[in-house]
Design an enzyme around this catalytic site. Sequence first.
Site, PDB file in Angstrom:
ATOM      1  N   ASP A 129      38.771  40.569  38.434  1.00 30.29           N
ATOM      2  CA  ASP A 129      39.529  41.472  37.586  1.00 30.29           C
ATOM      3  C   ASP A 129      38.751  41.573  36.266  1.00 30.29           C
ATOM      4  O   ASP A 129      37.903  40.718  35.974  1.00 30.29           O
ATOM      5  CB  ASP A 129      40.930  40.892  37.360  1.00 30.29           C
TER       6      ASP A 129
ATOM      7  N   ASP B  93      40.130  43.019  32.591  1.00 28.81           N
ATOM      8  CA  ASP B  93      40.899  42.680  31.395  1.00 28.81           C
ATOM      9  C   ASP B  93      41.696  41.390  31.598  1.00 28.81           C
ATOM     10  O   ASP B  93      42.515  41.291  32.509  1.00 28.81           O
ATOM     11  CB  ASP B  93      41.847  43.826  31.039  1.00 28.81           C
TER      12      ASP B  93
END
Length: 216
Positions: free
Chosen positions: A11, A13
């Site tokens: 991922d 952020d």
Amino acid sequence: MTIHAQALLFDNDGTLVSSLASVNRCWTRWAVEYGITAEEFGRVELHGRPAAEIAADLLPARVVPEAVARIEDLEVEDVPNGGVELLPGTADFLAALPAERWAVVTSATRRLAEARLEAVGILPKTLVAADDITRGKPDPEPYLLAARTLGVDPAHCVVFEDAPAGLQAGRAAGMTTVALATTHRAHELTADLVVEDLSALSTLVTDGGVEISVRP
């Protein structure tokens, strides 16, 4: 504990970068523009979900496309203002990996993800963004697409996530999950391994893939 993998899926952020300051600025402004109260806004899970899903939870369907375009513009325009920075361990961890062994899998649009990644000097060979999928996290589609793109069996992939929705997506895809306690407390995260951030891990690249270990 050592985890063996053929591909590592990150991922963005909250996992590789922190963009909380920028996110808070932009979504607060967006909510005001669309007349969304703080109470309404507080009831919606923001982190780790595509903007289109968040907007659909808060606004009439006819307004959603315009509202999604607006928040994307706000966030892209805000990147140069600061508030996007590498999380501890990210640079060293990624530098140790062959480019074909890892991908970024984000709920952000490609335009926004590339702006944030470029701002901190991360240039992934493979990027799966909100534009590429029909169902966002916690659905496994984003991670399954990343595995197909890299040509790796999902069972041999490791997902790195900071949000419950992303970890749920990784589990649903049949992948090993590593949770980073950067935006949630460790006890709120369900994963095969939970660490503070990427600085807690080391990697060893072998002919068979990558070995991931917790630093002593």
